[in-house]
Enzyme design. Structure first.
Site, PDB file in Angstrom:
ATOM      1  N   PRO A 742      35.959  61.934  24.991  1.00 64.45           N
ATOM      2  CA  PRO A 742      35.122  60.730  25.026  1.00 64.45           C
ATOM      3  C   PRO A 742      34.173  60.750  26.218  1.00 64.45           C
ATOM      4  O   PRO A 742      34.517  61.210  27.303  1.00 64.45           O
ATOM      5  CB  PRO A 742      36.137  59.595  25.160  1.00 64.45           C
ATOM      6  CG  PRO A 742      37.275  60.225  25.898  1.00 64.45           C
ATOM      7  CD  PRO A 742      37.344  61.660  25.416  1.00 64.45           C
ATOM      8  N   CYS A 811       3.088  55.801  31.818  1.00 64.43           N
ATOM      9  CA  CYS A 811       1.874  56.017  31.027  1.00 64.43           C
ATOM     10  C   CYS A 811       2.220  56.774  29.739  1.00 64.43           C
ATOM     11  O   CYS A 811       1.867  57.942  29.570  1.00 64.43           O
ATOM     12  CB  CYS A 811       0.845  56.781  31.852  1.00 64.43           C
ATOM     13  SG  CYS A 811      -0.760  56.882  31.033  1.00 64.43           S
ATOM     14  N   TYR A 840      24.538  58.042  29.657  1.00 65.80           N
ATOM     15  CA  TYR A 840      23.268  58.718  29.389  1.00 65.80           C
ATOM     16  C   TYR A 840      22.083  57.899  29.905  1.00 65.80           C
ATOM     17  O   TYR A 840      21.042  57.821  29.270  1.00 65.80           O
ATOM     18  CB  TYR A 840      23.131  59.034  27.896  1.00 65.80           C
ATOM     19  CG  TYR A 840      24.280  59.862  27.392  1.00 65.80           C
ATOM     20  CD1 TYR A 840      24.367  61.217  27.704  1.00 65.80           C
ATOM     21  CD2 TYR A 840      25.300  59.285  26.655  1.00 65.80           C
ATOM     22  CE1 TYR A 840      25.446  61.971  27.282  1.00 65.80           C
ATOM     23  CE2 TYR A 840      26.391  60.024  26.227  1.00 65.80           C
ATOM     24  CZ  TYR A 840      26.459  61.362  26.552  1.00 65.80           C
ATOM     25  OH  TYR A 840      27.535  62.111  26.140  1.00 65.80           O
TER      26      TYR A 840
END
Length: 877
Positions: A742, A811, A840
């Protein structure tokens, strides 16, 4: 000055109550404030067109009075609510209806010409009330008879019913009409949908649902800035949202896609309304009268090009198939012309066509054909001169609509499996590459649409194309319960952290421990290796180290990070699972005495001495991945991971040559998985491989990917069910030790990203909230289309009043952290919290645009609120 016209069409449900007319008045005021000149097109009150249609039938039978009363009552009730004298305003229409009903009863018939006169009354009465109400509200409104504005195009071969009940109008730009309407001194022009006049000045209809088409004709003739269709749903969705609440709003469509959806069963737009606006590139906005604040769907030539994509599933029922068999058609010239001429003589329009050497099957759409039993029987008899013809029905057409669908056929293969147990009568793939259609039994259609939608859109997240689900927009919000997320309880503390350190990630030790305890309930798992790549913050790793977990690493850098933090960590608590790694990486891992996973046979062939006599685990590909996005599905033909099962025998040969000991097998199918049977199925796949080829195997590593609920109040993975499935596997295969890897499951909920609002912008109806950081700190929404709950931490208890896109300063067009989020009134300086950012997040951040990404802060479960443990992670430029 030439007015900038906007045409607003309101359907029957949108004009039937005082509340809706109050909304219409506000919408008109908003358009006037934009500098636009509104032309308002209205339908009849809800249910009135059906009642008018019934009036003539009942009048012929001598029962017209009852129907007349049912037509009067709703209009008088609405007039009373509007504080209008509806009796006086509408008396001429009521009297005319009485005269027509009497005439029909005396003649004993109702011609199409008479039907058109009667049906037009609904729109005329509704707009008479509406104009009076708008004027009473202070909006200078001119009631205009649409029969002065729209004239039909005569169709030479059309029968009487088509000429009067389903006519077509010219819609080229009309400068004289523009000049006449521009000279009108009123602010608002209110007119009718559905009706027009022919060259003889007679009333005609544009077909049921024709008010959309009327509005489109007027928009084209006036060269309007845009056409707005206001209805009872806030746009077009990936499926019928009343049947499938998980259907997502479609933010943008091009004209062709919208046309395809309208013709294949979507009810929101009439198919004939698209051509006039497409011809003159007039944007069409679909909006909800009940919820005017919602963004809706924009149909235009500027729809974003997102490449090959299925955008929606539609369904049409009541379909009849006609199957025509004959060997004589093979290589016969003119067979199709002959049989299609039969359909033409019977006044029937063909929709879908499928052919083979000895069969032609066509579908007949009930929207285009009045197909009774007698007419069908006559058609089959006429066709018998050319073939053996039979009718099949009732059927339904289930269509996938989108762009470049042929390019997606390999990705759609798993979704097509839902048709495996059902009979498919016809498959059609349009040359335009806009749809893929299946004709099935009607009683199976809704079930198939549900299953297809789950396969194609079930794990989809909101992005520039797909908006929120129907459920997210309209389902009752769950009440706040004591089981609030940790950041709810620590609001003040987090605001202080943000004041000092934002933008920053904040991790909560208590939530990490709670997730560990939850995972311990899956007792069938013998060993847990935390996936370091999810979050490698030292304090997070310390919690797992002290809990006795192992660690799964995918690079030498992660191995080095572990050794520096925990020098005495036992080798058996480390699993190395590289992918396309260099020989030196394997050499270093073997030198440390840790578990090593192999996922490519070339490594054995290229570096045989490196692997000779070693013990390894081998990663296999089960053949089909899972997860919330294709980039996180780590199995299947398009995945770079794992060895194909077909190569197992070759692996055995190489292992024997190198005296390589294969002690474990590994498979990982993806991330964000919520199907509890997944890991038991993976274990069974590995066990079957082990029993067939690898007798030394002791460990079966079923990977990670345990899904996490993506927002507060939504159920997550059922761990009890996971345990149940795995226990059944263990009972049947007791010799194997089960491993689990996990990552996100343990850390996602424990982390949040805090960022201050820098600017707010409104542009073309869209509202943007800008933050001090964006995809440089959290790239998951851009990379995966991942959904993260976003709240205004500064105003946590304030009601949501606006729909916004939350964006960063990078941008890039894709620098969007959340589309169509409902937030309270938000101001610069407010702190927004992005939830489930513990996995993440910081590990994937960058210095793109040379902007500093968010730092990391760890909140100990025992630390005083004013003194949180602080660590900043260094990210290389």
């Amino acid at each position: 000055m030439t007015p900038r016209w906007v045409v607003l069409k309101f359907g029957g449900t949108s004009v039937s109550t005082l509340t809706r007319w109050e909304t219409i008045a506000r919408i008109i005021q908003d358009r006037l404030a934009e500098g636009l000149r509104p032309v308002v097109v209205c339908s009849a009150l809800s249910g009135i067109s059906n009642a008018l249609e019934r009036l003539l039938r009942e009048a012929i039978a001598g029962r017209g009075a009852e129907v007349l009363a049912s037509i009067r009552q709703p209009h008088l009730a609405l007039g009373q609510a509007m504080a209008l004298d509806a009796e006086a305003l509408l008396q001429p229409y009521f009297e005319e209806l009485e005269r027509i009903a009497l005439g029909a009863s005396l003649l004993g018939e109702a011609t199409p010409r008479l039907q058109a006169r009667v049906m037009a009354m609904g729109e005329l009465m509704a707009t008479t009330l509406g104009a009076a109400y708008l004027n009473r509200m202070g909006l200078r409104t001119r009631w205009w008879d649409v029969r002065e504005l729209l004239e039909t195009v005569e169709e030479t071969h059309a029968n009487e019913a088509r000429r009067y009940l389903s006519a077509t109008c010219a819609y080229g730009p009309d400068p004289s009409l523009q000049e006449r309407m521009a000279a009108e001194p009123s602010d608002v022009i209110l007119t009718q949908g559905f009706i027009a006049r022919n060259r003889r000045g007679e009333t005609v209809l544009l077909g049921r649902g024709g008010s959309d088409t009327s509005a489109a004709y007027l928009a084209a003739k006036l060269q309007a800035q845009r056409l707005e269709i206001w209805t009872d749903v806030p746009g077009m969705f990936t499926a019928n949202p009343r049947q499938i609440p998980s259907a997502r709003l479609l933010r943008h469509l091009d004209y062709d896609e919208a046309q395809e959806l309208a013709t294949t069963g979507a009810k929101v737009l009439h198919p004939r309304c698209l051509e006039p606006v497409r011809a003159y590139r007039i944007p069409l906005h679909v909006k909800s009268t009940d919820h005017p604040e919602l963004e809706g769907t924009i149909v235009s030539a500027e729809a974003p090009d997102v490449g090959p994509r299925v955008k929606a599933i539609s369904c049409k029922t009541g379909i009849t198939l006609v199957s025509m068999d004959t060997v004589g058609m093979w290589q016969q010239v003119g067979f199709l012309a002959d049989v299609f001429a039969v359909f033409k003589r019977h006044g029937l329009s063909i929709d879908l066509v499928a052919t083979s050497e000895t069969n032609v099957t066509v579908s007949l759409d009930p929207q285009a054909n009045a197909l009774g039993p007698a007419q069908l029987e006559a058609l089959l008899e006429a066709l018998s001169a050319y073939c053996q013809a039979r009718a099949i029905g009732p059927c339904a057409v289930v269509s996938l609509v989108g762009r470049h669908i042929r390019a997606l056929l390999d990705e759609l293969a798993p979704a097509f499996e839902v048709f495996g147990e059902h009979r498919i009568y016809l498959i059609s793939q349009a040359a335009s590459d806009l749809n893929f259609s299946f004709v099935v039994d009607e009683d199976q259609a809704e079930r198939l649409v549900r299953r297809l939608h789950a396969e194609l859109f079930g794990r989809l997240e909101a992005d520039a194309l797909f908006g929120p689900t129907w459920r997210e927009l309209f389902a009752p919000k769950p009440p706040v319960t004591p089981a609030q997320p940790w950041w709810h309880r620590r609001q003040k503390e987090l605001l202080e952290v943000a004041r000092q350190h934002a933008p920053c990630y904040v991790y909560d030790e208590g939530t990490l421990s709670a997730q560990l305890e939850a995972l311990r309930t899956v007792r069938a798992i013998d060993r847990v290796f935390y996936a370091l790549k999810a979050n490698d913050h030292p304090e997070v790793l310390r919690v797992f180290y002290e809990a006795g977990l192992g660690f799964e690493c995918v690079s030498p850098g992660e191995l080095k990070h572990l050794r520096q933090l925990f020098p005495t960590l036992a080798p058996e608590r480390v699993l190395f699972t590289p992918n396309f790694a260099a020989a030196e990486e394997y050499q270093e891992a073997f030198a440390q005495g840790i578990f090593v996973t192999l996922d490519n046979l070339q490594a054995l062939e290229a570096w045989p001495e490196l692997f000779r006599g070693r013990s390894v685990l081998v990663r296999f590909d089960p053949g089909r991945g899972a997860g919330h996005h294709r980039y996180v599905r780590t199995a299947g033909a398009q995945s770079k991971f794992g060895i194909a099962p077909a190569d197992a025998e070759r692996l055995c040969t190489l292992a024997n040559q190198l005296q390589l000991h294969i002690i474990g097998l590994h498979a990982h199918v993806g991330s964000g998985i919520l199907q509890p049977e997944t890991w038991a199925e993976t274990a069974l796949f590995l066990a079957e491989l082990a029993e067939a080829y690898f007798p030394e195997v002791r460990y079966l590593d079923v990977g990670g990917g345990l899904g996490v609920a993506d927002r507060t109040g939504v159920p997550g993975l059922d761990l009890e069910a996971v345990e149940s499935h795995l226990e059944r596997f263990k009972a049947a295969h007791p010799r194997y030790e089960l491993w689990l890897e996990p990552g996100r499951f343990l850390v996602a909920d424990a982390g949040v990203l805090l960022a201050r609002v820098t600017q707010i912008k409104t542009k073309n109806g869209a509202r943007y909230i800008g933050l001090e950081t964006g995809m440089n700190s959290l790239i998951r929404p851009t990379l995966y289309g991942a959904y993260h709950e976003i709240v205004n931490l500064s105003r946590l208890d304030a009601p949501a009043t606006q729909t916004v896109d939350v964006v960063g300063p990078i941008c890039e067009t894709g620098d969007v952290l959340g589309y169509s989020r409902r937030l309270p009134d938000t101001q610069p300086g407010d702190v927004l919290l992005i939830a489930q950012a513990g996995a993440y997040g910081a590990v994937m951040q960058s210095h793109y645009n040379r902007r500093q990404p968010a730092r990391e802060i760890f909140l100990s479960a025992t630390a005083a609120p004013s003194t949180p443990t602080f660590t900043q992670t260094t990210v290389a430029s």
